[in-house]
Structure formats: C-alpha cells, structure tokens
Write a protein that holds these residues in place. Sequence first.
Motif, PDB file in Angstrom:
ATOM      1  N   THR A 187       0.835  -1.195   0.000  1.00 10.80           N
ATOM      2  CA  THR A 187       0.000   0.000   0.000  1.00 10.80           C
ATOM      3  C   THR A 187       0.871   1.247   0.000  1.00 10.80           C
ATOM      4  O   THR A 187       1.989   1.242   0.497  1.00 10.80           O
ATOM      5  CB  THR A 187      -0.929   0.019   1.219  1.00 10.80           C
ATOM      6  OG1 THR A 187      -0.139  -0.105   2.401  1.00 10.80           O
ATOM      7  CG2 THR A 187      -1.927  -1.110   1.173  1.00 10.80           C
ATOM      8  N   GLY A 188       0.334   2.302  -0.563  1.00  5.52           N
ATOM      9  CA  GLY A 188       1.034   3.579  -0.626  1.00  5.52           C
ATOM     10  C   GLY A 188       0.418   4.599   0.289  1.00  5.52           C
ATOM     11  O   GLY A 188      -0.486   4.299   1.077  1.00  5.52           O
ATOM     12  N   THR A 191      -1.619   6.817  -0.232  1.00  8.14           N
ATOM     13  CA  THR A 191      -3.044   7.055  -0.431  1.00  8.14           C
ATOM     14  C   THR A 191      -3.903   6.257   0.545  1.00  8.14           C
ATOM     15  O   THR A 191      -5.056   6.597   0.766  1.00  8.14           O
ATOM     16  CB  THR A 191      -3.452   6.692  -1.880  1.00  8.14           C
ATOM     17  OG1 THR A 191      -3.036   5.354  -2.144  1.00  8.14           O
ATOM     18  CG2 THR A 191      -2.816   7.636  -2.874  1.00  8.14           C
ATOM     19  N   SER A 192      -3.334   5.206   1.136  1.00  8.80           N
ATOM     20  CA  SER A 192      -4.089   4.400   2.100  1.00  8.80           C
ATOM     21  C   SER A 192      -3.775   4.785   3.545  1.00  8.80           C
ATOM     22  O   SER A 192      -4.230   4.140   4.464  1.00  8.80           O
ATOM     23  CB  SER A 192      -3.784   2.917   1.889  1.00  8.80           C
ATOM     24  OG  SER A 192      -2.438   2.661   2.187  1.00  8.80           O
ATOM     25  N   SER A 248       2.533   4.225   4.030  1.00  9.57           N
ATOM     26  CA  SER A 248       3.226   3.596   2.909  1.00  9.57           C
ATOM     27  C   SER A 248       3.937   2.327   3.354  1.00  9.57           C
ATOM     28  O   SER A 248       4.533   2.289   4.421  1.00  9.57           O
ATOM     29  CB  SER A 248       4.275   4.560   2.339  1.00  9.57           C
ATOM     30  OG  SER A 248       3.660   5.690   1.807  1.00  9.57           O
ATOM     31  N   SER A 264       4.550   4.492  -3.195  1.00  8.67           N
ATOM     32  CA  SER A 264       3.915   5.816  -3.264  1.00  8.67           C
ATOM     33  C   SER A 264       2.399   5.720  -3.329  1.00  8.67           C
ATOM     34  O   SER A 264       1.688   6.548  -2.783  1.00  8.67           O
ATOM     35  CB  SER A 264       4.405   6.585  -4.496  1.00  8.67           C
ATOM     36  OG  SER A 264       5.749   6.918  -4.359  1.00  8.67           O
ATOM     37  N   THR A 265       1.909   4.728  -4.051  1.00  7.17           N
ATOM     38  CA  THR A 265       0.475   4.526  -4.213  1.00  7.17           C
ATOM     39  C   THR A 265       0.175   3.050  -3.973  1.00  7.17           C
ATOM     40  O   THR A 265       1.074   2.223  -3.925  1.00  7.17           O
ATOM     41  CB  THR A 265       0.016   4.922  -5.633  1.00  7.17           C
ATOM     42  OG1 THR A 265       0.726   4.126  -6.580  1.00  7.17           O
ATOM     43  CG2 THR A 265       0.272   6.394  -5.904  1.00  7.17           C
ATOM     44  N   ASN A 266      -1.089   2.736  -3.854  1.00  5.86           N
ATOM     45  CA  ASN A 266      -1.466   1.332  -3.703  1.00  5.86           C
ATOM     46  C   ASN A 266      -1.099   0.579  -4.970  1.00  5.86           C
ATOM     47  O   ASN A 266      -1.258   1.091  -6.081  1.00  5.86           O
ATOM     48  CB  ASN A 266      -2.965   1.204  -3.430  1.00  5.86           C
ATOM     49  CG  ASN A 266      -3.339   1.738  -2.070  1.00  5.86           C
ATOM     50  OD1 ASN A 266      -2.504   1.866  -1.186  1.00  5.86           O
ATOM     51  ND2 ASN A 266      -4.605   2.065  -1.885  1.00  5.86           N
ATOM     52  N   SER A 277       4.354   1.956  -7.795  1.00  3.74           N
ATOM     53  CA  SER A 277       5.167   3.172  -7.872  1.00  3.74           C
ATOM     54  C   SER A 277       5.849   3.382  -6.530  1.00  3.74           C
ATOM     55  O   SER A 277       5.315   3.010  -5.489  1.00  3.74           O
ATOM     56  CB  SER A 277       4.310   4.392  -8.239  1.00  3.74           C
ATOM     57  OG  SER A 277       3.353   4.644  -7.233  1.00  3.74           O
TER      58      SER A 277
END
Length: 109
Positions: free
Chosen positions: A17-18, A20-21, A24, A52-54, A61
């Motif tokens: 997960t990144g 955004t969740s 990180s 960085s992101t999920n 990423s």
Amino acid sequence: RIAKSKHGTINSHTAVTGATSGTSSTLGTIGWYGSDGNDFDNGAAAITVKASTNASSNSVSGRMVFATSASGNTWTDRMTIAHDGMVGIGTEVPSNMLQIRGGNGNQFS
C-alpha cells in the motif's frame, strides 16, 4: 533484488500500500551503522524505498527517502525522490522538479 509483500508467509502475495491508504509500505532499507565501542546499534544514515500509491496489476510506484541521524537512532528524512522524479530536500512531497525547504520555512523551487 529486494521484494516485498504485505503477506506474512514467504512466497505469498498481498499487495503493498502507498500513502493514499494512510501509511506507505516500506519495500526495503539500506542502513549504515557504526560501533560506539559496545555494539553496532548506532544508525548514521539510511536509504529507504516506500510505495507511493497502492499497488495495482503489475504496477508499484515508489519513492526513495534519504535519512540521517544526528545522534542515537532517531532518523530524520532529508531528501526524497518521488515516483514522478521530483526531488524534495526538507520536504517529503515535492511539488516541483526540485523543491528545497529550509528549517526556517523558506522554500525554493
């Protein structure tokens, strides 16, 4: 090759997960430690790669974070290379190709 799954079992897969969740996933860390005459538990610097992101199908990423320790094992993030190539010094989320934020709040881009 350093590989990471959020699953607790070897060779099992759970997507990383990144930010955004909320938090990180750390994908890997290389650290440099020195002896204080008693042990090697004295961190000096580290490079950490975080998602960085999920993760999605065949895509993760990431960003690199460079950290140092003034004393003890308290790490301070000093520079970040974001997934889009933007570089931040003194900021973890650069909004320009090169963004520098000083300790006094001054910012340069």
